[in-house]
Design a protein around this motif. Structure first.
Motif, PDB file in Angstrom:
ATOM      1  N   ASP A 151       1.086  -1.234   0.110  1.00 36.09           N
ATOM      2  CA  ASP A 151      -0.020   0.030  -0.046  1.00 36.09           C
ATOM      3  C   ASP A 151       0.867   1.239  -0.226  1.00 36.09           C
ATOM      4  N   LEU A 152       1.821   1.300   0.748  1.00 36.07           N
ATOM      5  CA  LEU A 152       2.915   2.389   0.892  1.00 36.07           C
ATOM      6  C   LEU A 152       3.473   2.622  -0.581  1.00 36.07           C
ATOM      7  N   ILE A 153       3.908   1.692  -1.354  1.00 32.24           N
ATOM      8  CA  ILE A 153       4.510   1.968  -2.617  1.00 32.24           C
ATOM      9  C   ILE A 153       3.265   2.324  -3.567  1.00 32.24           C
ATOM     10  N   GLN A 154       2.051   1.695  -3.573  1.00 32.16           N
ATOM     11  CA  GLN A 154       1.143   2.306  -4.371  1.00 32.16           C
ATOM     12  C   GLN A 154       0.701   3.866  -4.157  1.00 32.16           C
ATOM     13  N   GLU A 155       1.112   4.085  -3.080  1.00 28.84           N
ATOM     14  CA  GLU A 155       0.570   5.740  -2.697  1.00 28.84           C
ATOM     15  C   GLU A 155       1.768   6.446  -3.089  1.00 28.84           C
ATOM     16  N   ARG A 156       2.833   6.128  -2.777  1.00 26.94           N
ATOM     17  CA  ARG A 156       4.111   6.904  -2.636  1.00 26.94           C
ATOM     18  C   ARG A 156       5.198   6.610  -4.119  1.00 26.94           C
ATOM     19  N   GLY A 157       4.934   5.698  -4.633  1.00 27.72           N
ATOM     20  CA  GLY A 157       5.716   5.329  -5.730  1.00 27.72           C
ATOM     21  C   GLY A 157       7.432   4.859  -4.886  1.00 27.72           C
ATOM     22  N   ASP A 204       7.086 -16.794   0.528  1.00 29.85           N
ATOM     23  CA  ASP A 204       6.281 -15.846  -0.401  1.00 29.85           C
ATOM     24  C   ASP A 204       6.539 -14.491   0.391  1.00 29.85           C
ATOM     25  N   VAL A 205       7.955 -14.065   0.478  1.00 28.81           N
ATOM     26  CA  VAL A 205       8.254 -12.715   0.499  1.00 28.81           C
ATOM     27  C   VAL A 205       7.837 -11.568  -0.530  1.00 28.81           C
ATOM     28  N   LYS A 206       7.144 -10.642  -0.120  1.00 27.90           N
ATOM     29  CA  LYS A 206       6.558  -9.788  -1.005  1.00 27.90           C
ATOM     30  C   LYS A 206       6.020  -8.590  -0.442  1.00 27.90           C
ATOM     31  N   PRO A 207       5.767  -7.572  -0.879  1.00 29.38           N
ATOM     32  CA  PRO A 207       5.355  -6.218  -0.318  1.00 29.38           C
ATOM     33  C   PRO A 207       4.212  -6.403   0.353  1.00 29.38           C
ATOM     34  N   SER A 208       3.174  -7.140   0.080  1.00 30.17           N
ATOM     35  CA  SER A 208       2.013  -7.196   0.678  1.00 30.17           C
ATOM     36  C   SER A 208       1.920  -7.989   1.900  1.00 30.17           C
ATOM     37  N   CYS A 243      13.727  -8.814  -4.868  1.00 31.97           N
ATOM     38  CA  CYS A 243      12.550  -8.376  -5.548  1.00 31.97           C
ATOM     39  C   CYS A 243      11.479  -7.087  -5.036  1.00 31.97           C
ATOM     40  N   LEU A 244      11.614  -7.757  -3.734  1.00 30.64           N
ATOM     41  CA  LEU A 244      10.863  -6.473  -2.640  1.00 30.64           C
ATOM     42  C   LEU A 244      11.651  -5.088  -2.450  1.00 30.64           C
ATOM     43  N   ILE A 245      13.036  -5.314  -2.372  1.00 25.20           N
ATOM     44  CA  ILE A 245      13.860  -4.121  -2.308  1.00 25.20           C
ATOM     45  C   ILE A 245      13.697  -3.206  -3.663  1.00 25.20           C
ATOM     46  N   PHE A 246      13.733  -4.096  -4.679  1.00 27.83           N
ATOM     47  CA  PHE A 246      13.605  -3.311  -6.054  1.00 27.83           C
ATOM     48  C   PHE A 246      12.098  -2.532  -6.225  1.00 27.83           C
ATOM     49  N   ALA A 247      11.261  -3.389  -5.581  1.00 29.39           N
ATOM     50  CA  ALA A 247       9.809  -2.836  -5.906  1.00 29.39           C
ATOM     51  C   ALA A 247       9.838  -1.538  -4.995  1.00 29.39           C
ATOM     52  N   ALA A 248      10.202  -1.451  -3.727  1.00 30.36           N
ATOM     53  CA  ALA A 248      10.352  -0.313  -2.530  1.00 30.36           C
ATOM     54  C   ALA A 248      11.253   0.657  -3.457  1.00 30.36           C
ATOM     55  N   TYR A 249      12.009   0.167  -3.834  1.00 31.93           N
ATOM     56  CA  TYR A 249      13.277   1.484  -4.268  1.00 31.93           C
ATOM     57  C   TYR A 249      12.824   1.927  -5.461  1.00 31.93           C
ATOM     58  N   ILE A 302       4.486  -3.985 -14.849  1.00 32.48           N
ATOM     59  CA  ILE A 302       3.382  -3.452 -14.258  1.00 32.48           C
ATOM     60  C   ILE A 302       3.737  -2.393 -13.073  1.00 32.48           C
ATOM     61  N   PRO A 303       3.651  -1.166 -12.910  1.00 32.12           N
ATOM     62  CA  PRO A 303       3.994  -0.459 -11.912  1.00 32.12           C
ATOM     63  C   PRO A 303       3.244  -0.723 -10.846  1.00 32.12           C
ATOM     64  N   LEU A 304       3.807  -0.748  -9.580  1.00 35.14           N
ATOM     65  CA  LEU A 304       3.053  -0.891  -8.163  1.00 35.14           C
ATOM     66  C   LEU A 304       2.068   0.130  -7.940  1.00 35.14           C
ATOM     67  N   ARG A 305       2.541   1.556  -8.546  1.00 31.85           N
ATOM     68  CA  ARG A 305       1.799   2.756  -7.957  1.00 31.85           C
ATOM     69  C   ARG A 305       0.583   2.717  -9.147  1.00 31.85           C
ATOM     70  N   ARG A 306      -0.503   2.583  -8.681  1.00 35.50           N
ATOM     71  CA  ARG A 306      -1.763   2.768  -9.335  1.00 35.50           C
ATOM     72  C   ARG A 306      -2.714   3.915  -8.823  1.00 35.50           C
ATOM     73  N   ARG A 307      -3.418   4.593  -9.789  1.00 32.56           N
ATOM     74  CA  ARG A 307      -4.299   5.369  -9.320  1.00 32.56           C
ATOM     75  C   ARG A 307      -5.464   4.970  -8.630  1.00 32.56           C
ATOM     76  N   ARG A 308      -5.908   5.085  -7.613  1.00 30.19           N
ATOM     77  CA  ARG A 308      -6.913   4.491  -6.825  1.00 30.19           C
ATOM     78  C   ARG A 308      -8.445   5.322  -7.051  1.00 30.19           C
ATOM     79  N   SER A 309      -9.281   4.156  -7.169  1.00 36.23           N
ATOM     80  CA  SER A 309     -10.791   4.871  -7.302  1.00 36.23           C
ATOM     81  C   SER A 309     -11.177   5.392  -5.859  1.00 36.23           C
ATOM     82  N   GLY A 310     -12.424   6.260  -5.924  1.00 37.20           N
ATOM     83  CA  GLY A 310     -12.447   6.892  -4.746  1.00 37.20           C
ATOM     84  C   GLY A 310     -12.863   6.219  -3.477  1.00 37.20           C
ATOM     85  N   SER A 311     -13.429   4.810  -3.862  1.00 36.97           N
ATOM     86  CA  SER A 311     -13.591   3.934  -2.796  1.00 36.97           C
ATOM     87  C   SER A 311     -12.452   3.470  -1.928  1.00 36.97           C
ATOM     88  N   HIS A 312     -11.358   3.387  -2.835  1.00 35.83           N
ATOM     89  CA  HIS A 312     -10.041   2.933  -2.092  1.00 35.83           C
ATOM     90  C   HIS A 312      -9.246   4.406  -1.347  1.00 35.83           C
TER      91      HIS A 312
END
Length: 334
Positions: free
Chosen positions: A106-112, A142-146, A206-212, A301-311
Motif C-alpha cells: 500500500d505504501l508503494i502504491q501511494e508514494r511510488g 512468499d516474501v513480497k510487499p503485501s 525483488c521486494l527491495i527493487f519494488a520499494a526502491y 506493471i507499476p505498483l503505483r496505481r491511481r486509486r478509485s474513490g472507494s480506495h
C-alpha cells in the motif's frame, strides 16, 4: 458459517471473536480479544476446502497445525508472532499478534519510490526476520510487499508464514504444490527446483527493487508472462547505493547470488553512504538524485496505481492484520 453466526463466539474458552476483517485463500481473519491475558489478537480460522477428499482435508489440517506450531518458534521483532493454535469442533484456529500499521504494498502504491534510507531499514529488518527463520529451518517462500507490514514507528514486520516450509519435510515434493507468488519466485523455483534460503533472498531482492524503484521487476500482465520474465529477462536496475545489493540478490545463478551475511554487510555499507545520509535529512517528497532507472521492461506493471474513490477512504479499522495466512498450502516437517 457467516460473520453474524460467528460474531462474539468464544474460541478455545478464551478468544472472543469481535469482527471478521477479511478472507485469506484458506479461511477467514478475525479481530479477537484474549480474555485470559487481556490483549487484542488476530485469529485465523482455517477453512478446509469442501471439494477435497477427506484424506486431503485431513492432510491439510495436519500440515496447517504443524506449520503454525513451527512458526511459533520464530522469535524476532520483525516477524509476526504466533501465540496459539486451537482445535475446536473440527475447526482449526491460529492465534497471532495484531500488528498496527499498513502494508508495504500500500505504501508503494501511494508514494511510488521510497527513500533509500527507508528501503534500507526495511530490507535490514526483513533480512533479520528471514535469517532467524532460516536458522530454525523455516523457509518463508512468499516474501513480497503485501506480506510486510510497516508499523507506525516505521519498523517492518514479515507476515504470512502460511506457506512456509520446514527443512527436511518429505512432503514438499510429494504434494506437487507450486508455492509462492510468480513475480517474486526465484528462477530455480520457477524451473521446478526446491525452495532454499537463497530463494527467499531472491524474493527479498525483488521486494527491495519494488520499494526502491516503485515497480516490481518481473510482474507482467499474466502469470505466464511473469514466469517467462523471471526465467529470461534482466531488469533495468536503478542506480544509487542499493544497486550492488540488487544486482547480487537478483543473480539468476544461485551460486552467484548474495548470501545473507554478505547482504547484511552490503546493506550496512549502503546505509553509511554519504548520499543516503544526506537524503535522510533532506526535504521529503523530493526524488533521489539517482532515482531514474532504465525504462520498464515491456509489459512491466507499476505498483503505483491511481486509486478509485472507494480506495481513498480510510479503512474502518485502524490496523492491518498480520494473520492473512494461506494455511491450506503449508508444507511442514513431520
Amino acid at each position: 458459517m457467516d460473520a453474524k453466526a460467528h460474531g462474539h463466539r468464544l474460541v478455545g474458552s478464551r478468544y472472543r471473536l469481535q469482527e471478521r476483517l477479511g478472507n485469506g485463500g484458506m479461511g477467514a481473519v478475525w479481530a479477537a480479544h484474549d480474555a485470559v491475558l487481556g490483549r487484542d489478537v488476530a485469529i485465523k480460522q482455517v477453512v478446509l476446502p469442501a471439494a477435497n477428499t477427506p484424506e486431503q482435508r485431513a492432510e491439510i489440517r495436519e500440515r496447517s497445525l504443524r506449520e503454525a506450531r513451527a512458526a511459533a518458534r520464530i522469535d524476532c521483532p520483525y516477524a509476526v508472532h504466533v501465540f496459539d493454535v486451537v482445535e475446536e469442533d473440527g475447526e482449526l484456529w491460529i492465534v497471532m499478534e495484531r500488528v498496527p500499521g499498513r502494508s508495504l504494498s500500500d505504501l508503494i502504491q501511494e508514494r511510488g519510490r521510497l527513500p533509500a534510507a527507508q528501503v534500507i531499514r526495511i530490507a535490514q529488518q526483513i533480512l533479520e526476520a528471514l535469517t532467524t527463520a532460516h536458522s530454525g529451518g523455516v523457509l518463508h517462500r512468499d516474501v513480497k510487499p503485501s506480506n510486510v507490514l510497516i508499523r507506525p514507528d516505521g519498523s517492518a514486520v514479515l507476515t504470512d508464514f502460511g506457506i512456509a516450509a520446514v527443512d527436511g519435510d518429505p512432503s514438499i515434493t510429494a504434494t506437487g504444490l507450486v508455492i509462492g507468488s510468480p513475480g517474486y519466485l526465484a528462477p530455480e523455483r520457477a524451473a521446478g527446483g526446491p525452495a532454499t534460503a537463497a530463494t527467499d533472498l531472491w524474493a527479498l531482492g525483488c521486494l527491495i527493487f519494488a520499494a526502491y524503484d516503485g515497480r516490481s521487476p518481473f510482474v507482467r500482465a499474466d502469470s505466464m508472462a511473469t514466469m517467462q520474465a523471471v526465467l529470461t529477462e534482466e531488469p533495468a536496475l536503478p542506480g544509487g547505493p542499493l544497486a550492488p545489493v540488487l544486482r547480487g540478490l537478483l543473480a539468476k545463478n544461485i551460486v552467484l547470488r548474495l548470501s545473507a551475511e554478505t547482504t547484511r554487510l552490503m546493506l550496512r555499507a549502503a546505509a553509511a553512504s554519504p548520499l543516503v545520509a544526506a537524503r535522510a535529512t533532506a526535504a521529503p517528497g523530493r526524488p533521489e538524485p539517482w532515482a531514474v532507472s532504465g525504462p520498464p521492461a515491456a509489459g512491466a506493471i507499476p505498483l503505483r496505481r491511481r486509486r478509485s474513490g472507494s480506495h481513498r477512504r480510510r479503512s474502518r479499522l485502524p490496523v492491518l492484520l498480520a494473520a492473512l495466512v494461506a494455511v491450506g498450502t503449508l508444507t511442514v516437517a513431520a
